[in-house]
Write an enzyme that holds these catalytic residues in place. Structure first.
Site, short mmCIF file in Angstrom:
data_model
loop_
_atom_site.label_atom_id
_atom_site.label_comp_id
_atom_site.label_asym_id
_atom_site.label_seq_id
_atom_site.Cartn_x
_atom_site.Cartn_y
_atom_site.Cartn_z
N LYS A 100 2.12 5.82 -9.44
CA LYS A 100 2.46 4.34 -8.97
C LYS A 100 3.06 3.69 -10.08
O LYS A 100 3.74 2.84 -9.96
CB LYS A 100 1.44 3.82 -7.96
CG LYS A 100 0.22 4.07 -8.69
CD LYS A 100 -0.60 5.07 -8.23
CE LYS A 100 -1.87 5.43 -9.18
NZ LYS A 100 -2.96 5.85 -8.50
N GLU A 124 6.29 9.66 -2.12
CA GLU A 124 5.10 9.44 -1.01
C GLU A 124 3.90 9.05 -1.31
O GLU A 124 2.98 8.12 -1.02
CB GLU A 124 5.36 10.48 0.40
CG GLU A 124 4.50 10.34 1.29
CD GLU A 124 4.88 9.28 2.07
OE1 GLU A 124 6.19 9.02 2.79
OE2 GLU A 124 4.12 8.12 2.13
N VAL A 127 1.81 5.58 -2.70
CA VAL A 127 0.89 4.51 -2.20
C VAL A 127 0.17 5.18 -1.05
O VAL A 127 0.75 5.99 -0.18
CB VAL A 127 2.07 3.42 -1.65
CG1 VAL A 127 1.10 2.28 -0.71
CG2 VAL A 127 3.01 2.93 -2.64
N GLY A 129 -2.12 7.34 -1.23
CA GLY A 129 -2.51 8.73 -1.12
C GLY A 129 -2.19 9.71 -0.15
O GLY A 129 -0.85 9.80 -0.23
N ILE A 131 -1.83 9.17 3.01
CA ILE A 131 -1.21 8.52 4.43
C ILE A 131 0.35 8.33 4.23
O ILE A 131 0.76 8.15 3.16
CB ILE A 131 -1.83 7.03 4.27
CG1 ILE A 131 -3.28 6.73 4.25
CG2 ILE A 131 -1.38 6.23 5.53
CD1 ILE A 131 -3.94 5.28 4.01
N GLU A 185 -8.87 5.44 -11.48
CA GLU A 185 -7.79 5.93 -12.55
C GLU A 185 -8.55 6.19 -13.99
O GLU A 185 -10.00 6.00 -13.91
CB GLU A 185 -7.07 4.66 -12.73
CG GLU A 185 -6.27 4.17 -11.63
CD GLU A 185 -5.32 5.01 -11.31
OE1 GLU A 185 -4.49 5.34 -11.97
OE2 GLU A 185 -5.39 5.45 -10.13
N ASP A 196 -3.78 -1.46 -9.91
CA ASP A 196 -3.26 -0.41 -9.46
C ASP A 196 -2.80 -0.63 -7.78
O ASP A 196 -1.71 -0.44 -7.42
CB ASP A 196 -4.41 0.66 -8.90
CG ASP A 196 -4.02 1.72 -8.29
OD1 ASP A 196 -3.49 2.57 -8.74
OD2 ASP A 196 -4.54 1.88 -6.89
N LYS A 200 1.23 -0.81 -6.26
CA LYS A 200 1.43 -0.17 -4.86
C LYS A 200 2.08 -1.13 -3.78
O LYS A 200 3.03 -1.00 -3.20
CB LYS A 200 0.18 0.33 -4.23
CG LYS A 200 -0.38 1.58 -5.03
CD LYS A 200 -1.79 2.02 -4.49
CE LYS A 200 -2.25 3.25 -5.16
NZ LYS A 200 -3.63 3.27 -4.98
N1 HSE Z 1 -7.17 4.90 -8.35
C1 HSE Z 1 -6.51 5.04 -7.16
C2 HSE Z 1 -7.50 4.53 -6.04
C3 HSE Z 1 -6.01 6.39 -6.89
O1 HSE Z 1 -8.71 4.50 -6.17
O2 HSE Z 1 -7.05 4.27 -4.95
C4 HSE Z 1 -5.28 6.62 -5.90
O3 HSE Z 1 -4.01 5.87 -6.23
#
Ligand code: HSE
Length: 402
Positions: A100, A124, A127, A129, A131, A185, A196, A200
């Site tokens: 991302k 895909e 954003v 994971g 889903i 992360e 993060d 997204k």
């Molecule tokens: N570190 C991210 C989270 C991982 O906790 O959502 C998935 O993008």
């Protein structure tokens, strides 16, 4: 047979290698030919793995291999992922990524290079994971004018908030557990400070509204200031606190976009999304609210989305999927001080009269003896800051109408 490669054998990369090797028959049925993993780039050694012979430390082994048509970039970080991705696209290979940070910073440029070379650059997994959200927005919901997207987009912070609320676990212990489970992360500051999540929501905004929205100037608050007092007071307002990424297009076309903790009503579809699960609500003018829910982090859920992109690239080796946005300048982003919201505020009990003087005597307050909390009327962030500049606020949290 189509040859592929993976760059990175961390949490996501190992999941991708696992699915490609363990789901051979399922993938064969989907594509009509074998997807064969030829090389894996990683600086570490994995001598005990059944596919140990596929590892290389040299990127050129993948770049210069003409048989490799699709590469999964799952290294994370911008450098060298950006340089590698660009070189691979210029060398005629489609690239899929879960990264991302890369898509949020360089998406418009990489999509343009892919377009010029009649290749695919798919993301895909970047954003939500596991889903499905990029394809649904780009294809299934494409007939809608999207009014708003609001989501719990970070599994780690949602996991931490859930553990604090349900188990009374302290912040550091919950973060450590999320790291051990492979959600966080490499630098967990990106999770807990909201970086993060802002990447997204910027990817979703770019995709939905067609111009790149860069995360750098977007208002971003994390969860480090959330206390157990606030979590308990939220309950008294029949609400929960969630870290939300939100984007709305206003009547003048500007995007009201931010990441911040929010009080949301327990009746909201996003309120019961707990642990590492993500939830993304898309408000379309034809569909009304559509909510996507599932595991937003972790090895196999994220790898599932990466492998789906590999399959799509293999099915479209000679055709581009229409997934595109142009570069943008963020001039169409509303300055955060003009964003409008009601705010939850918490003050010392002794400041209760002052609170009523500022927001009117009929403001609903709740008390726990030591502190008083209230929810203000809707106003711009600037008005709120001006009204409360002399008030000693212990907490202020946006209230979401979700
Ligand atoms: N570190 C991210 C989270 C991982 O906790 O959502 C998935 O993008």
């Amino acid at each position: 047979m189509v040859e592929i490669a993976i760059m990175g054998h961390g949490v996501v990369g190992s999941g991708v290698a696992n699915i490609i090797t363990s789901h051979k028959q399922k993938l064969y049925s989907a594509v009509g030919e074998e997807i064969h993993l030829k090389k894996i780039l990683d600086l570490r050694e994995f001598p005990d793995l059944p596919y140990a012979d596929k590892f290389t430390k040299d990127f050129d082994d993948i770049l210069n291999d003409v048989e490799i048509r699709v590469v999964a970039e799952v290294m994370g970080g911008i450098h060298p992922a950006y340089e590698y991705t660009k070189k691979l696209l210029l060398a005629g290979k489609s690239v899929v990524t879960s990264n991302k940070e890369l898509v949020a910073a360089k998406g418009a440029e990489l999509l343009q290079i892919a377009k010029e070379n009649n290749l695919n650059f798919l993301f895909e997994a970047s954003v939500g994971g596991g889903i499905p959200i990029i394809r649904p927005i780009n294809q299934c919901l494409v007939a809608n004018n999207v009014m708003e997207i609001a989501g719990i987009l970070n599994g780690t912070t949602n996991f931490i908030l859930t553990k604090m609320i349900e188990d009374g676990m302290d912040f550091d212990a919950a973060l450590k557990l999320a790291q051990d489970l492979g959600f966080a992360e490499r630098n967990p500051e990106a999770d807990v400070e909201g970086y993060d999540a802002v990447r997204k929501i910027c990817i979703l905004a770019s995709l939905t509204f067609g111009k790149h929205v860069y995360p750098d100037n977007i208002h971003t608050e994390g969860i480090t200031k959330i206390t157990l007092e606030d979590v308990k007071f939220a309950t008294k307002f029949d609400s929960v606190i969630k870290l939300i990424g939100d984007v709305k297009q206003l009547d003048d076309g500007k995007l009201d976009i931010f990441v911040a903790p929010m009080l949301i009503k327990k009746s909201s579809q996003l309120a019961n999304i707990d642990n590492e699960f993500n939830g993304i609500m898309v408000r379309g003018d034809c569909t009304d609210d559509v909510v996507f829910y599932g595991k937003g982090a972790g090895s196999m859920p994220t790898a599932s989305a990466v492998v789906a992109d590999i399959v799509d690239c293999v099915k479209h080796l000679k055709r581009r999927k229409f997934l595109f946005w142009v570069d943008g300048s963020n001039e169409n982003v509303l300055p955060y001080e003009q964003s409008k919201a009601a705010m939850y505020v918490r003050v010392e009990a002794s400041a209760g009269d002052e609170l009523k003087k500022i927001f009117g005597s009929d403001i609903k307050t709740v008390s726990n003896g030591a502190n008083i909390a209230a929810i203000t009327p809707v106003m711009t962030v600037k008005e709120f800051e001006e009204k409360t500049k002399d008030l000693k606020l212990l907490s202020k949290i946006r209230v979401g109408d979700l």
